[in-house]
Design a protein around this motif. Sequence first.
Motif, PDB file in Angstrom:
ATOM      1  N   ASP A  63      -3.666   1.348  -4.983  1.00  0.00           N
ATOM      2  CA  ASP A  63      -2.877   0.163  -5.127  1.00  0.00           C
ATOM      3  C   ASP A  63      -3.124  -1.021  -6.160  1.00  0.00           C
ATOM      4  OD1 ASP A  63      -1.286   1.519  -3.059  1.00  0.00           O
ATOM      5  OD2 ASP A  63      -2.735   0.763  -1.444  1.00  0.00           O
ATOM      6  N   ASP A  64      -4.419  -0.763  -6.514  1.00  0.00           N
ATOM      7  CA  ASP A  64      -5.033  -1.773  -7.328  1.00  0.00           C
ATOM      8  C   ASP A  64      -4.752  -1.677  -8.905  1.00  0.00           C
ATOM      9  OD1 ASP A  64      -6.696   0.368  -7.554  1.00  0.00           O
ATOM     10  OD2 ASP A  64      -8.426  -0.622  -7.284  1.00  0.00           O
TER      11      ASP A  64
ATOM     12  N   SER B 281       0.990  -1.021  -0.107  1.00  0.00           N
ATOM     13  CA  SER B 281       0.189  -0.090   0.064  1.00  0.00           C
ATOM     14  C   SER B 281       0.920   1.118   0.062  1.00  0.00           C
ATOM     15  CB  SER B 281      -0.907  -0.016   1.206  1.00  0.00           C
ATOM     16  OG  SER B 281      -1.587   1.179   1.257  1.00  0.00           O
TER      17      SER B 281
ATOM     18  N   LYS C 183      -0.615   8.077  -8.999  1.00  0.00           N
ATOM     19  CA  LYS C 183       0.237   6.883  -9.375  1.00  0.00           C
ATOM     20  C   LYS C 183       1.271   7.250 -10.179  1.00  0.00           C
ATOM     21  CE  LYS C 183      -0.448   2.997  -8.807  1.00  0.00           C
ATOM     22  NZ  LYS C 183       0.112   2.170  -7.978  1.00  0.00           N
TER      23      LYS C 183
ATOM     24  N   ALA D 238      -7.548   6.395   7.910  1.00  0.00           N
ATOM     25  CA  ALA D 238      -7.386   5.782   6.658  1.00  0.00           C
ATOM     26  C   ALA D 238      -5.993   5.130   6.557  1.00  0.00           C
ATOM     27  CB  ALA D 238      -7.702   6.575   5.530  1.00  0.00           C
TER      28      ALA D 238
ATOM     29  N   GLN E  80      -6.214  10.315  -9.299  1.00  0.00           N
ATOM     30  CA  GLN E  80      -5.599   9.098  -8.888  1.00  0.00           C
ATOM     31  C   GLN E  80      -4.552   8.625  -9.934  1.00  0.00           C
ATOM     32  OE1 GLN E  80      -9.327   6.917  -8.528  1.00  0.00           O
ATOM     33  NE2 GLN E  80      -9.028   6.555  -6.512  1.00  0.00           N
TER      34      GLN E  80
ATOM     35  N   ILE F  12      -9.868   9.498   1.476  1.00  0.00           N
ATOM     36  CA  ILE F  12      -9.348   8.122   1.152  1.00  0.00           C
ATOM     37  C   ILE F  12      -9.365   7.706  -0.195  1.00  0.00           C
ATOM     38  CG2 ILE F  12     -10.953   5.888   1.442  1.00  0.00           C
ATOM     39  CD1 ILE F  12     -12.353   7.274   3.882  1.00  0.00           C
ATOM     40  N   GLU F  13     -10.143   8.326  -0.996  1.00  0.00           N
ATOM     41  CA  GLU F  13     -10.013   7.993  -2.515  1.00  0.00           C
ATOM     42  C   GLU F  13      -8.460   8.444  -3.060  1.00  0.00           C
ATOM     43  OE1 GLU F  13     -11.195  10.582  -6.159  1.00  0.00           O
ATOM     44  OE2 GLU F  13     -12.960   9.483  -5.392  1.00  0.00           O
TER      45      GLU F  13
ATOM     46  N   GLN G 123     -14.086  11.685   1.857  1.00  0.00           N
ATOM     47  CA  GLN G 123     -14.310  10.406   0.955  1.00  0.00           C
ATOM     48  C   GLN G 123     -13.078  10.932  -0.213  1.00  0.00           C
ATOM     49  OE1 GLN G 123     -17.663  10.641  -1.166  1.00  0.00           O
ATOM     50  NE2 GLN G 123     -17.260   9.327  -3.027  1.00  0.00           N
TER      51      GLN G 123
ATOM     52  N   LYS H 298     -10.518   4.867 -12.728  1.00  0.00           N
ATOM     53  CA  LYS H 298     -10.075   5.631 -11.782  1.00  0.00           C
ATOM     54  C   LYS H 298     -10.346   7.025 -11.981  1.00  0.00           C
ATOM     55  CE  LYS H 298      -8.193   2.620  -8.933  1.00  0.00           C
ATOM     56  NZ  LYS H 298      -8.688   2.366  -7.713  1.00  0.00           N
TER      57      LYS H 298
ATOM     58  N   ASN I 178      -6.249   5.405  -2.656  1.00  0.00           N
ATOM     59  CA  ASN I 178      -6.686   4.222  -3.080  1.00  0.00           C
ATOM     60  C   ASN I 178      -6.257   3.967  -4.565  1.00  0.00           C
ATOM     61  OD1 ASN I 178      -8.291   1.743  -3.617  1.00  0.00           O
ATOM     62  ND2 ASN I 178     -10.183   2.939  -4.118  1.00  0.00           N
TER      63      ASN I 178
END
Length: 273
Positions: free
Chosen positions: A244-245, A2, A218, A42, A214, A238-239, A235, A210, A242
């Motif tokens: 890592d995927d 992460s 990245k 988070a 994001q 947190i977003e 929100q 995404k 996010n």
Amino acid sequence: MSILKKDIKFNNGLNIPQMGLGTYQLKEKDEIFEAVQAAIEAGYRHIDTAMIYKNQKAVGEAIKSTRVKREDIFITSKIWNSSHAYEDTKKEIDVILNELGIEYIDLLLIHWPTPKRLECWKALEEAVIEGKVKSIGVSNFLVEHLEELLKVAKIKPVINQFELHPALTCKELVDYCKKHEIVVESWGTLIRGKCFEVEQLNQLAKKYNKSEAQICLKWAELNDYVIIPKSSKKQRVIENANIDDFTLTKEDLDLIATIKEQRDGPDPSNFNF
């Protein structure tokens, strides 16, 4: 791994979490508490503030309200331009410690390369020796400013935080920092909110399902930059983490490289504030 678990090592052996919460333009106590508490809940462990933001007292109180141990939170602050004279810097360091309600600052930066920047650096070096500051660095320094500093510094800067995003890649400056073991930290990573207007980022956001934000984050992560996106909304906080995927391919990075270069913030070689 992460992004919130990743650290980057400084040239002094200490680490900085790669992702943090920026607090620029967060003014109201309620929004500061919401952002800081959401971030730490988070998994964020890095909070970036500055004297000029005029929010350090609330930031410090918000951090304490989370009950996370002080040693587990990495706090960055910055000496504002009007306090770069040696004695003024010494005083401002104590003000920052008092406002944040802490005994030491993890990272303290010179905010902009003013004419008195070398005086400021001397005071920062002394603060390290005194135990008031763990690591020291700079913000918005160009190559010529770094060259000047490295000639006289007794302690090498660990980091340079500057405007850096897919529309301003600053290759020469990034290469210089990496050559001299100075960590690169990006501010304005989301093109200061304009990432949603960039066609190439629109394409990649659709490709990966995404947000354009994001995609920018990245991109910065893959380049090993420290990143400090700012938001007052739980929100969005947190977003932002996010990411890592998915990853970006060489083809994606080549597409990002076609974005027209543009500086959105002040030019460090010609600023007046």
